[in-house]
Scaffold this motif. Structure first.
Motif, mmCIF file in Angstrom:
data_model
loop_
_atom_site.group_PDB
_atom_site.id
_atom_site.type_symbol
_atom_site.label_atom_id
_atom_site.label_comp_id
_atom_site.label_asym_id
_atom_site.label_seq_id
_atom_site.Cartn_x
_atom_site.Cartn_y
_atom_site.Cartn_z
ATOM 1 N N LEU A 192 0.816 -1.205 0.000
ATOM 2 C CA LEU A 192 0.000 0.000 0.000
ATOM 3 C C LEU A 192 0.851 1.256 0.000
ATOM 4 C CD1 LEU A 192 -2.888 -0.903 2.493
ATOM 5 C CD2 LEU A 192 -3.060 -0.497 0.026
ATOM 6 N N ALA A 193 1.946 1.209 0.752
ATOM 7 C CA ALA A 193 2.819 2.391 0.815
ATOM 8 C C ALA A 193 3.443 2.685 -0.539
ATOM 9 C CB ALA A 193 3.919 2.169 1.865
ATOM 10 N N GLU A 194 3.638 1.635 -1.335
ATOM 11 C CA GLU A 194 4.204 1.872 -2.662
ATOM 12 C C GLU A 194 3.177 2.401 -3.641
ATOM 13 O OE1 GLU A 194 5.744 -1.860 -3.793
ATOM 14 O OE2 GLU A 194 7.398 -1.849 -2.352
ATOM 15 N N ASP A 195 1.883 2.037 -3.484
ATOM 16 C CA ASP A 195 0.876 2.363 -4.481
ATOM 17 C C ASP A 195 0.159 3.674 -4.239
ATOM 18 O OD1 ASP A 195 -0.147 -1.107 -4.851
ATOM 19 O OD2 ASP A 195 1.492 0.039 -5.747
ATOM 20 N N ILE A 196 0.098 4.115 -2.967
ATOM 21 C CA ILE A 196 -0.690 5.310 -2.684
ATOM 22 C C ILE A 196 0.195 6.367 -2.081
ATOM 23 C CG2 ILE A 196 -2.763 3.915 -2.326
ATOM 24 C CD1 ILE A 196 -2.438 4.290 0.642
ATOM 25 N N MET A 197 -0.388 7.572 -1.945
ATOM 26 C CA MET A 197 0.339 8.685 -1.334
ATOM 27 C C MET A 197 0.506 8.416 0.154
ATOM 28 S SD MET A 197 -1.662 11.788 -3.271
ATOM 29 C CE MET A 197 -0.711 13.002 -2.352
ATOM 30 N N PRO A 198 1.526 8.962 0.747
ATOM 31 C CA PRO A 198 1.761 8.716 2.183
ATOM 32 C C PRO A 198 0.588 9.188 3.010
ATOM 33 C CG PRO A 198 3.681 9.704 1.163
ATOM 34 C CD PRO A 198 2.584 9.776 0.151
ATOM 35 N N THR A 199 0.043 8.265 3.797
ATOM 36 C CA THR A 199 -1.062 8.594 4.701
ATOM 37 C C THR A 199 -0.796 7.960 6.047
ATOM 38 O OG1 THR A 199 -2.264 6.665 3.917
ATOM 39 C CG2 THR A 199 -2.748 8.741 2.819
ATOM 40 N N SER A 200 -1.600 8.340 7.019
ATOM 41 C CA SER A 200 -1.477 7.773 8.361
ATOM 42 C C SER A 200 -2.054 6.359 8.369
ATOM 43 C CB SER A 200 -2.234 8.661 9.356
ATOM 44 O OG SER A 200 -2.235 8.068 10.622
ATOM 45 N N LEU A 201 -1.245 5.393 8.810
ATOM 46 C CA LEU A 201 -1.679 4.008 8.804
ATOM 47 C C LEU A 201 -2.580 3.671 9.969
ATOM 48 C CD1 LEU A 201 1.657 2.286 7.765
ATOM 49 C CD2 LEU A 201 -0.281 2.940 6.342
ATOM 50 N N GLY A 202 -2.714 4.549 10.892
ATOM 51 C CA GLY A 202 -3.544 4.253 12.049
ATOM 52 C C GLY A 202 -4.974 4.687 11.866
ATOM 53 N N GLY A 203 -5.361 5.198 10.684
ATOM 54 C CA GLY A 203 -6.703 5.731 10.496
ATOM 55 C C GLY A 203 -7.706 4.719 10.029
ATOM 56 N N GLY A 204 -7.376 3.447 9.959
ATOM 57 C CA GLY A 204 -8.342 2.431 9.566
ATOM 58 C C GLY A 204 -8.574 2.424 8.063
ATOM 59 N N ASP A 205 -9.614 3.134 7.604
ATOM 60 C CA ASP A 205 -9.993 3.143 6.185
ATOM 61 C C ASP A 205 -9.249 4.200 5.385
ATOM 62 O OD1 ASP A 205 -11.743 1.142 6.737
ATOM 63 O OD2 ASP A 205 -13.468 2.473 7.004
ATOM 64 N N GLU A 206 -8.444 5.031 6.015
ATOM 65 C CA GLU A 206 -7.790 6.124 5.305
ATOM 66 C C GLU A 206 -6.930 5.646 4.144
ATOM 67 O OE1 GLU A 206 -8.221 9.302 5.436
ATOM 68 O OE2 GLU A 206 -9.798 9.023 6.931
ATOM 69 N N PRO A 207 -6.092 4.601 4.303
ATOM 70 C CA PRO A 207 -5.282 4.165 3.150
ATOM 71 C C PRO A 207 -6.138 3.733 1.969
ATOM 72 C CG PRO A 207 -4.454 3.199 5.180
ATOM 73 C CD PRO A 207 -5.755 3.825 5.519
ATOM 74 N N PHE A 208 -7.249 3.055 2.238
ATOM 75 C CA PHE A 208 -8.101 2.610 1.149
ATOM 76 C C PHE A 208 -8.795 3.790 0.472
ATOM 77 C CE2 PHE A 208 -7.812 -0.873 4.210
ATOM 78 C CZ PHE A 208 -7.329 -1.880 3.384
ATOM 79 N N ARG A 209 -9.223 4.778 1.244
ATOM 80 C CA ARG A 209 -9.825 5.966 0.651
ATOM 81 C C ARG A 209 -8.826 6.714 -0.229
ATOM 82 N NH1 ARG A 209 -13.253 8.532 5.748
ATOM 83 N NH2 ARG A 209 -14.745 6.810 5.958
ATOM 84 N N ALA A 210 -7.604 6.824 0.265
ATOM 85 C CA ALA A 210 -6.572 7.495 -0.527
ATOM 86 C C ALA A 210 -6.304 6.742 -1.817
ATOM 87 C CB ALA A 210 -5.289 7.620 0.299
ATOM 88 N N ARG A 211 -6.310 5.412 -1.699
ATOM 89 C CA ARG A 211 -6.084 4.589 -2.890
ATOM 90 C C ARG A 211 -7.200 4.790 -3.917
ATOM 91 N NH1 ARG A 211 -2.821 2.341 -6.489
ATOM 92 N NH2 ARG A 211 -3.510 0.292 -7.232
ATOM 93 N N LEU A 212 -8.446 4.792 -3.445
ATOM 94 C CA LEU A 212 -9.571 5.015 -4.346
ATOM 95 C C LEU A 212 -9.518 6.397 -4.989
ATOM 96 C CD1 LEU A 212 -12.538 3.403 -2.367
ATOM 97 C CD2 LEU A 212 -11.512 2.587 -4.493
#
Length: 542
Positions: free
Chosen positions: A90-110
């Motif tokens: 995920l860190a390679e595919d999306i912009m740097p986000t906080s990993l502790g936010g639950g759904d935040e990485p997936f939202r950023a990816r979308l």
């Protein structure tokens, strides 16, 4: 033990979306999903493989139970490795986000994926518009070079290198390129073959520039190489066709000048304006470059600097009309059109006050108010030889007024579905009407219950004109000018590119029958320009 079993069943599901270890991939080839999951959680891998090899879920579970407590320890280490692998991907595919936010990485990816899709659609739209223009240039302009010898589509695409490269990159393999090219060529051939096989040569000959706002109408005068223009800059101008020079500017109106018509025989002009008046003024022009001020104090002619055209030095300016049609019984709103009746002793005016008025030129008094339209009038024109008038309105109708009898007769025609923008007579007693419903209709005066011909176009129609040979010039909102005959057969479309043609709406067109001039068709637009075209028409069929 129950908690341990729940943990074992849940942990493979957590790692199912990430890459499976080598043992898990080998166990998948063995059989059922349940066996694969339990085999992946075996303590040393061998028991899991044996269990999977049996192909049953029970054997897989027994293989997992044989692992004991040691399997749970290895399972925890594998789970930790899987989670690290997932977060790393995920860190390679999306912009740097906080990993502790639950759904935040997936939202950023979308969000990132949708932005990429949006960019792709924008690129496709740009390419589509570019290809459409090129297709129109190849198939839509039946000029001599285009109709005589069909231009290969690949040659047209080579004109723009950047678009060509992008187009090639979007086509997948070489086979798909050839296939798409054949389809486009087939479509173009069908379009070109639908045109009437006539050698029509049209070219832009001259530009008339000088107005400071859009030009509403252009008019020609029989027997003289001059044209008149009416503009929203509150002025009307007379131009020399051969020189392109402004010979006279009229500034007697206090509002937009919406229409202009030359007298059939005299050197006077009729204009209608947004100041709710129609005026007649002297149109005597000086063909030489003015070298002194004014012609006479009676006409109040004077000269002024023309600005950027220093070589033309000065132009004549007229501010006082010979007569004005206004006052009691006159119009109370914008006058959109005015025309001379045969003989030039009476004029007809049309207004936004929903009425048209027949005026006497000598007395300047209204003779007949023409009422009945439900909305504002848009146009009015008179028959060239008979006392007939047609008025067009925004109520989607036009009316024929017959003044040959002492009591005028009126007929209402409802052939259009939107605003009727213009109605004109032809030499052979027909009426041609244009509308915002993107259609042009040809009517027979003797039987106007239904149209003889209906021409469907792709844009709203403005003030059209019909030549003596029966060719209809149609100006459009989409900046194009098309030519049709009275039978509805398309003859040509005047060229429009970045270097020639109007850049904004074409408001009106006018034909001239003066064969000595290089220009026989004139168009006005809201790009503040008037263009003179040389159109070589086919011989008239008898």
């Amino acid at each position: 033990m129950a908690l341990d079993l729940l943990g074992r069943q849940k942990m493979p599901l957590d790692g199912s979306s990430s890459k499976q270890p080598a043992v898990a991939s080998s166990s998948v080839s063995g059989g059922s999903t349940g066996a694969s999951a339990t085999g992946a959680s075996g303590p040393a891998g061998s028991a899991g493989v044996v269990g999977v090899g049996g192909g049953s879920t029970g054997q897989g579970m027994s293989g997992a139970a044989a692992g004991g407590t040691g399997g749970a320890t290895v399972m925890g280490k594998q789970l930790t490795a899987k989670r690290s692998l997932k977060l790393g991907s995920l860190a390679e595919d999306i912009m740097p986000t906080s990993l502790g936010g639950g759904d935040e990485p997936f939202r950023a990816r979308l969000h990132h994926l949708f932005s990429q899709i949006e960019k792709e659609f924008e690129l496709l739209h740009a390419e589509n518009m570019s290809l459409r223009e090129k297709l129109e240039a190849v198939a839509g302009t039946p000029r001599d070079s285009t109709v005589g010898e069909r231009l290969p589509l690949q040659d047209a695409f080579e004109v723009d290198g950047s678009v060509n490269k992008s187009f090639k990159s979007k086509l997948g393999s070489a086979g798909s390129k050839v296939k798409a090219g054949h389809k486009l060529r087939a479509q173009t051939s069908r379009i070109v073959s639908s045109f009437k096989a006539q050698s029509v040569v049209s070219s832009l000959v001259r530009e008339f520039c000088g107005h400071k706002d859009g030009v509403w109408q252009v008019s020609t005068k029989a027997g003289q190489p001059i044209i008149g223009t009416a503009s929203a800059d509150h002025s009307a101008c007379i131009w020399g066709i051969d020189t392109g020079r402004c010979l006279l500017q009229y500034q007697g109106h206090s509002g937009s000048v919406n229409s202009i018509k030359f007298h059939p025989t005299r050197d006077i002009v009729l204009t209608g304006s947004g100041d709710a008046t129609a005026q007649i003024w002297q149109a005597a022009v000086n063909w030489e470059v003015p070298a002194r001020k004014g012609h006479s104090s009676e006409e109040e002619l004077e000269e002024e600097e023309e600005g950027p055209y220093e070589e033309k030095e000065r132009i004549d300016v007229l501010r006082t009309p010979l007569c004005e049609f206004s006052g009691p019984g006159g119009h109370t709103a914008v006058v959109v059109a005015a025309d001379w009746l045969p003989g030039g002793d009476q004029v007809i005016t049309a207004s936004w006050d929903r009425t048209a008025i027949l005026w006497d030129v000598e007395t300047r008094e209204p003779l007949h108010p023409l009422c009945g339209h439900d909305h504002e009038l848009t146009h009015a024109s008179a028959h060239p030889s008979q006392r007939l008038v047609v008025t067009a309105s925004r109520d989607s109708t036009f009316r024929l007024w017959d003044f040959r009898d002492p009591i005028p007769a009126v007929s209402v025609f409802q052939g259009h579905t939107e605003n009727v923008t213009s109605t004109v007579f032809t030499r052979d007693d027909k009426v041609v009407s244009g509308s915002d419903d993107r259609s042009v209709k040809v009517w027979e005066l003797r039987n106007m219950r239904s149209a003889l011909t209906t021409i469907r176009t792709d844009s709203a129609v403005n003030r059209l004109a019909v030549s003596a040979s029966g060719v209809i010039a149609i100006p459009h909102d989409n900046r194009h000018i098309r030519l049709f005959d009275l039978n509805g057969q398309r003859i040509a479309r005047l060229p429009r590119t970045s270097r020639q043609g109007h850049r904004r709406m074409v408001s009106a067109v006018a034909w001239t029958e003066d064969i000595s001039s290089n220009c026989n068709l004139f168009s006005s637009g809201f790009d503040r320009r008037v263009l003179g075209w040389g159109v070589c028409l086919p011989p008239k069929d008898n």
